[in-house]
Scaffold this active site. Structure first.
Site, PDB file in Angstrom:
ATOM      1  N   GLY A   1     -13.385  64.316  38.508  1.00 17.85           N
ATOM      2  CA  GLY A   1     -12.858  64.554  39.586  1.00 17.85           C
ATOM      3  C   GLY A   1     -11.727  63.577  39.967  1.00 17.85           C
TER       4      GLY A   1
ATOM      5  N   LEU B   1       4.742  56.633  32.794  1.00 20.02           N
ATOM      6  CA  LEU B   1       5.402  57.132  31.691  1.00 20.02           C
ATOM      7  C   LEU B   1       4.554  56.794  30.349  1.00 20.02           C
ATOM      8  CD1 LEU B   1       8.786  55.723  32.261  1.00 20.02           C
ATOM      9  CD2 LEU B   1       8.293  58.107  32.799  1.00 20.02           C
TER      10      LEU B   1
ATOM     11  N   ASP C   1      -5.802  57.855  36.789  1.00 19.63           N
ATOM     12  CA  ASP C   1      -6.546  57.714  37.869  1.00 19.63           C
ATOM     13  C   ASP C   1      -7.044  56.014  37.972  1.00 19.63           C
ATOM     14  OD1 ASP C   1      -6.785  60.178  38.909  1.00 19.63           O
ATOM     15  OD2 ASP C   1      -8.433  60.691  37.521  1.00 19.63           O
TER      16      ASP C   1
END
Length: 296
Positions: free
Chosen positions: A37, A207, A238
């Site tokens: 998550g 990128l 993340d």
């Protein structure tokens, strides 16, 4: 204290040599479950770097719920504000092949995080130095958080994923937006250089191996990526966000924070699983030292 407001899932991961075509069945190479998550991942990334971090979120009442919370606690995340609601926890179905991934996210309990719950936790948000958000939550909850943080003058970093949930009006409320290259094109429809110029020191476009592009108010800045041996890209974004927030809260200038976050993300792709490769501060600093020595 960094407060992450977002999703906590169980990732269901299947590995194969290639992605199946429509109607095709391919033989898998491996299968496992792992906590994930985007909210939980970003909280773990912060915690691994020694940052005080708490997650505001929801889990269900299934067998995954306890596993999700136990893992967060083991990683050093404060889970005091994770609420259990009736029903299934969020699940992400991940197909992994040749270092790439495709993901189906099923919100489950994550969509039970309501504006009313956010209002209850207003004192917690007021006491935060920084708030991190993603878009795996109901739109009305996202809006409530943004408006509340603006009222409380708490800066917000938003990861606009899934990009289909993004609204351009969010830009008036977020301090930093961190889309990847594909998301940036979907959200703004213009070239990266033109888009970052329109949002100086706010829009940071990741990128992958090519680093990060942003505008510093005077010119477009390209912060180079870091070479990495890729095992699994799941969670790299993340890790970048968690590391970036960590350095910003500690007072780093934006370019230095991005450089640190690039190194952290490069380390994260070297191990399997969204959270499995998230590095510690010492690991990032050691990698930076090696890179410096290699460049002479």
């Amino acid at each position: 204290m960094i407060t992450v407001i977002g999703s906590a899932n169980m990732d269901v991961i299947a590995q194969a040599d290639k992605f199946p075509l429509q109607g095709e069945t391919v033989r898998g190479k491996g299968f496992q479950t792992a906590p994930g998550g985007k909210g939980a991942n970003q909280a773990v990334a912060c915690a691994r770097l020694g940052q005080q971090v708490q997650l505001i979120g929801t889990t269900g009442t299934d067998s995954f719920a306890e596993m999700i919370v136990d893992n967060l606690q083991e990683q050093g995340v404060d889970t005091s504000y994770i609420k259990k609601v009736e029903g299934p926890s969020g699940v992400a179905v991940i197909l992994l092949t040749e270092g790439d991934n495709r993901i189906i996210s099923i919100p489950g309990a994550n969509h039970a995080l309501t504006p009313e719950r956010i209002e209850e936790l207003k004192p917690v948000i007021r006491a935060s130095d920084f708030v991190m958000m993603q878009l795996e939550l109901p739109t009305d909850t996202v809006w409530y958080v943004l408006k509340l943080c603006k009222e409380l003058q708490v800066p917000v970093m938003m990861d606009p994923a899934p990009s289909s949930s993004f609204q351009l009006e969010y830009m008036s409320y977020v301090r930093y937006l961190t889309p990847n290259e594909t998301e940036c094109a979907q959200l703004f429809g213009t070239s990266i250089e033109e888009t970052v110029t329109n949002y100086p020191n706010q829009l940071l476009v990741t990128l992958g191996k090519d680093g990060v592009c942003y505008h510093d108010g005077e010119r477009v800045i390209s912060v180079p990526g870091v070479p990495a041996k890729v095992v699994d890209t799941t969670g790299a974004g993340d890790t970048f966000n968690g590391a970036l927030a960590n350095r910003i809260v500690q007072g780093s200038d934006l370019q230095s924070a991005i450089q640190f976050a690039n190194v952290a993300a490069s380390l994260s792709v070297g191990k399997f699983g969204a959270q499995g490769g998230m590095p510690t501060t010492q690991e990032v600093l050691s990698r930076i030292e090696r890179l410096t020595n290699e460049r002479g």
